[in-house]
Design a protein around this motif. Sequence first.
Motif, mmCIF file in Angstrom:
data_model
loop_
_atom_site.group_PDB
_atom_site.id
_atom_site.type_symbol
_atom_site.label_atom_id
_atom_site.label_comp_id
_atom_site.label_asym_id
_atom_site.label_seq_id
_atom_site.Cartn_x
_atom_site.Cartn_y
_atom_site.Cartn_z
ATOM 1 N N THR A 63 4.378 6.633 -18.114
ATOM 2 C CA THR A 63 4.596 5.604 -19.551
ATOM 3 C C THR A 63 5.568 6.350 -20.634
ATOM 4 O OG1 THR A 63 2.584 7.032 -20.113
ATOM 5 C CG2 THR A 63 2.333 4.935 -18.845
ATOM 6 N N CYS A 64 6.341 7.520 -19.944
ATOM 7 C CA CYS A 64 7.113 8.348 -20.874
ATOM 8 C C CYS A 64 8.424 8.231 -20.618
ATOM 9 C CB CYS A 64 6.570 9.572 -20.728
ATOM 10 S SG CYS A 64 4.878 10.039 -21.599
ATOM 11 N N GLU A 65 8.967 6.947 -20.445
ATOM 12 C CA GLU A 65 10.335 6.539 -20.212
ATOM 13 C C GLU A 65 11.163 7.758 -19.409
ATOM 14 O OE1 GLU A 65 11.860 6.233 -24.198
ATOM 15 O OE2 GLU A 65 10.637 4.571 -24.642
ATOM 16 N N ALA A 66 10.616 7.887 -18.265
ATOM 17 C CA ALA A 66 11.306 8.781 -17.244
ATOM 18 C C ALA A 66 11.536 7.970 -15.988
ATOM 19 C CB ALA A 66 10.799 9.985 -17.132
ATOM 20 N N ASP A 67 12.478 8.428 -15.238
ATOM 21 C CA ASP A 67 12.367 7.844 -13.900
ATOM 22 C C ASP A 67 11.896 8.716 -12.596
ATOM 23 O OD1 ASP A 67 13.558 6.604 -11.503
ATOM 24 O OD2 ASP A 67 15.549 6.360 -12.290
ATOM 25 N N PRO A 68 10.868 8.526 -12.166
ATOM 26 C CA PRO A 68 10.553 9.328 -11.308
ATOM 27 C C PRO A 68 11.273 9.167 -9.756
ATOM 28 C CG PRO A 68 8.493 8.009 -11.869
ATOM 29 C CD PRO A 68 10.037 7.258 -12.590
ATOM 30 N N CYS A 69 11.968 8.313 -9.809
ATOM 31 C CA CYS A 69 12.756 8.269 -8.301
ATOM 32 C C CYS A 69 14.016 9.204 -8.474
ATOM 33 C CB CYS A 69 13.215 6.683 -8.147
ATOM 34 S SG CYS A 69 11.967 5.725 -7.911
ATOM 35 N N ALA A 70 14.640 9.156 -9.708
ATOM 36 C CA ALA A 70 15.705 9.922 -9.905
ATOM 37 C C ALA A 70 15.196 11.503 -9.994
ATOM 38 C CB ALA A 70 16.582 9.471 -11.375
ATOM 39 N N LEU A 71 14.076 11.887 -10.495
ATOM 40 C CA LEU A 71 13.799 12.964 -10.613
ATOM 41 C C LEU A 71 13.326 13.595 -8.818
ATOM 42 C CD1 LEU A 71 12.464 15.487 -11.908
ATOM 43 C CD2 LEU A 71 10.202 14.455 -11.767
ATOM 44 N N ALA A 72 12.883 12.862 -8.266
ATOM 45 C CA ALA A 72 12.532 13.221 -6.953
ATOM 46 C C ALA A 72 13.806 13.481 -6.088
ATOM 47 C CB ALA A 72 11.821 11.899 -6.067
ATOM 48 N N SER A 73 14.856 12.675 -6.357
ATOM 49 C CA SER A 73 16.398 13.078 -5.892
ATOM 50 C C SER A 73 16.648 14.402 -6.196
ATOM 51 C CB SER A 73 17.074 11.772 -6.059
ATOM 52 O OG SER A 73 16.722 10.866 -5.515
ATOM 53 N N THR A 74 16.552 14.677 -7.695
ATOM 54 C CA THR A 74 17.227 15.882 -8.293
ATOM 55 C C THR A 74 16.402 16.928 -7.576
ATOM 56 O OG1 THR A 74 17.873 14.420 -10.371
ATOM 57 C CG2 THR A 74 17.508 16.990 -10.278
ATOM 58 N N LEU A 75 15.122 16.917 -7.547
ATOM 59 C CA LEU A 75 14.522 17.931 -6.903
ATOM 60 C C LEU A 75 14.780 18.287 -5.645
ATOM 61 C CD1 LEU A 75 10.686 17.163 -8.630
ATOM 62 C CD2 LEU A 75 12.500 19.105 -9.386
ATOM 63 N N GLU A 76 14.813 17.383 -4.801
ATOM 64 C CA GLU A 76 15.059 17.297 -3.482
ATOM 65 C C GLU A 76 16.308 18.234 -3.243
ATOM 66 O OE1 GLU A 76 14.999 16.935 0.688
ATOM 67 O OE2 GLU A 76 13.544 16.915 -0.827
ATOM 68 N N GLY B 256 -5.308 2.390 -7.117
ATOM 69 C CA GLY B 256 -5.399 1.001 -7.444
ATOM 70 C C GLY B 256 -4.099 0.390 -7.888
ATOM 71 N N LEU B 257 -3.124 0.774 -7.172
ATOM 72 C CA LEU B 257 -1.622 0.081 -7.813
ATOM 73 C C LEU B 257 -1.439 -0.950 -6.802
ATOM 74 C CD1 LEU B 257 0.207 3.405 -8.236
ATOM 75 C CD2 LEU B 257 -1.018 2.270 -10.033
ATOM 76 N N THR B 258 -0.552 -1.888 -7.272
ATOM 77 C CA THR B 258 -0.110 -3.059 -6.502
ATOM 78 C C THR B 258 0.913 -2.418 -5.756
ATOM 79 O OG1 THR B 258 1.399 -3.834 -8.200
ATOM 80 C CG2 THR B 258 -0.867 -4.685 -8.440
ATOM 81 N N ASP B 259 1.494 -3.263 -4.747
ATOM 82 C CA ASP B 259 2.580 -2.896 -4.041
ATOM 83 C C ASP B 259 3.745 -2.660 -4.966
ATOM 84 O OD1 ASP B 259 1.200 -3.070 -1.777
ATOM 85 O OD2 ASP B 259 1.886 -5.138 -1.032
ATOM 86 N N GLU B 260 4.022 -3.355 -5.872
ATOM 87 C CA GLU B 260 5.184 -3.339 -6.700
ATOM 88 C C GLU B 260 5.102 -2.064 -7.611
ATOM 89 O OE1 GLU B 260 8.897 -4.048 -7.957
ATOM 90 O OE2 GLU B 260 7.891 -5.112 -6.429
ATOM 91 N N GLU B 261 3.954 -1.716 -7.918
ATOM 92 C CA GLU B 261 3.607 -0.757 -8.843
ATOM 93 C C GLU B 261 3.861 0.608 -7.738
ATOM 94 O OE1 GLU B 261 0.436 -2.510 -12.186
ATOM 95 O OE2 GLU B 261 -0.349 -1.632 -10.294
ATOM 96 N N GLY B 262 3.314 0.424 -6.701
ATOM 97 C CA GLY B 262 3.299 1.676 -5.906
ATOM 98 C C GLY B 262 4.733 2.069 -5.481
ATOM 99 N N LYS B 263 5.669 0.994 -5.555
ATOM 100 C CA LYS B 263 6.978 1.713 -5.258
ATOM 101 C C LYS B 263 7.533 2.471 -6.450
ATOM 102 C CE LYS B 263 8.239 -2.717 -2.577
ATOM 103 N NZ LYS B 263 9.046 -4.012 -2.790
ATOM 104 N N GLN B 264 7.145 2.296 -7.538
ATOM 105 C CA GLN B 264 7.658 2.964 -8.656
ATOM 106 C C GLN B 264 7.247 4.505 -8.650
ATOM 107 O OE1 GLN B 264 7.345 0.964 -12.487
ATOM 108 N NE2 GLN B 264 7.008 -0.885 -11.349
ATOM 109 N N VAL B 265 6.125 4.799 -8.004
ATOM 110 C CA VAL B 265 5.904 6.195 -7.876
ATOM 111 C C VAL B 265 6.132 6.709 -6.276
ATOM 112 C CG1 VAL B 265 4.180 6.338 -9.645
ATOM 113 C CG2 VAL B 265 3.239 5.633 -7.445
ATOM 114 N N ALA B 266 5.985 5.842 -5.138
ATOM 115 C CA ALA B 266 6.180 6.130 -4.071
ATOM 116 C C ALA B 266 7.442 6.863 -3.599
ATOM 117 C CB ALA B 266 6.124 4.929 -2.974
#
Length: 552
Positions: free
Chosen positions: A142-155, A169-179
């Motif tokens: 909820t803080c205007e950041a991109d978890p996917c991009a962060l993960a790539s950078t950390l990796e 309790g996340l939907t499939d679509e919501e889960g993709k945003q943190v998965a």
Amino acid sequence: MLLPIRSLLTGLFALLLFATPLLAAEKAIIILDGSGSMWAQIEGKARIEIARETLNKVLAGVPDELELGFMSYGHREKGSCGDIELLVPPGAGTGAAISKAAAGITPKGKTPISAAVKLAAEELKYTEDKATVILITDGLETCEADPCALASTLESHGVDFTTHVVGFGLTDEEGKQVACLAENTGGKYIAAGDETALTEALKTTVAEVAAPAAPEPAPEPTPAAAEFNLVPQVVIAEGDTTIAPDADIVWEIHKANADGSQGEYVATEYGPNYKGKLEPGAYLVRSSIGYAHVEMPVTIEAGKVAEPYFVLNAGQLTIRPLPSPGVDPDSNAAVFTEFPNGESTTSYGETRIWVPAGETKVQVTIGSGVANQAIAVKAGELLTRDIVVGVGVAAVNAFYVEGMKVEDSNLFEEILEAKKDIQGKRKSLTYNYGPDHNFELPPGDYVLVSTVGGATLETPFSIVAGERTEVSAILGAGVVAITAPGTDKVEVFGAKADIQGNRKSFSYGFGGALQTTLTAGDYVVVASPAEGEPRETSISVVAGERLEVTVE
């Protein structure tokens, strides 16, 4: 589609079982969601309570040598993206401390997932050592950041960095945003499709992992992180082969419109060794250092790696603003710089900035002194330039008489040019109130106008660059305290009228009282009641003395 209980339990068990033996060999941090949504209930029990019970059971069976830390977010403030706290630093035997910290969490605020994972990675020194983060969250970023991009950078920057994510309790679509936090780092993502599944999975699976049991088969190797398809190269100047690894390079990525213009914002990344993974398509990529920029169109094709080459054509310019030759830079000097690309900025004191190659215009202001220079900077050049403004200091004070300084905060000191214009007026340069002021001025002739109460004096003086000049205004004045009971206005006039019969007003006040400063001489005090005739009293002011007068 919701996962069946049996499948969900199996998946969660695999995740935590995979994570626990790994953690025993390296440091890890558990991040527990402390945002306001953790008060949501599952079969009458708050999610935060379920998370606490789960942690207690896991920690009861953790080996003492396991170096484990604990972090939470959103547990102290509402609406703050910076509310992230490392509650227990990674260390051996921290189980009891983590349980105690979890018991004290009161969910309140936002969900800064990306910032928390990044902070945990840095705490684990992920660029030097193997590191694992386990994130337990019931919400999305909820803080205007991109978890996917962060993960790539950390990796890409980590030695062997992994994030595992347990979703509430996340939907499939919501889960993709943190998965992607897990997938992009070779970790595992497990989603609980409903509250019952979440409760049973966390209680049962964590309890099984924590309890003594025969060793499980080693998990299958995690798939390698996806390769990058954007690997840009950047140099300060054409022909350079190296750039400092800590150089402040900024990458701004936008999609390109059909006409080649800038389109939708994609990301901002940092560092000269940035690598990225983008969806196939047309982009505009801008590389910057300081105020030097270069933008290029970049096309990402499936299965190919784009390696654009950016030449910043920049130089580093250091400005040292000097009041006079041979002295230290003035930390209060204003340094205005205008660059060849039309951009400009203002800074203070010694200034070091990256600029585009070409002519940078610099204006330095110290007090009332101004110096201008146009400085040619070559690509790749590190240039230092002293700009001498050439000012001296006027140390200004006013005195009633010699040795009796005016300490009144209403003292007004104004510096004027000595030369008058064709209308007979002098240009005002600067001013201040109260005693003990230092004015920085270019060499030349000036007039100090000192005013306090009804006393005013002009004092001429001269300034030499690099020198301090004491300017003392001897007012030849005294202080008058007037009391006039029963009156509304008290005004002091000169005793002598002009050729028109008018007397000059020097000072006035309301409420039947007035204290003011007057040049030595004769005056008339006029006290005016709301109704009735004014009352007049003649007074004589002596320099350096106080006169108290009552007008009956």
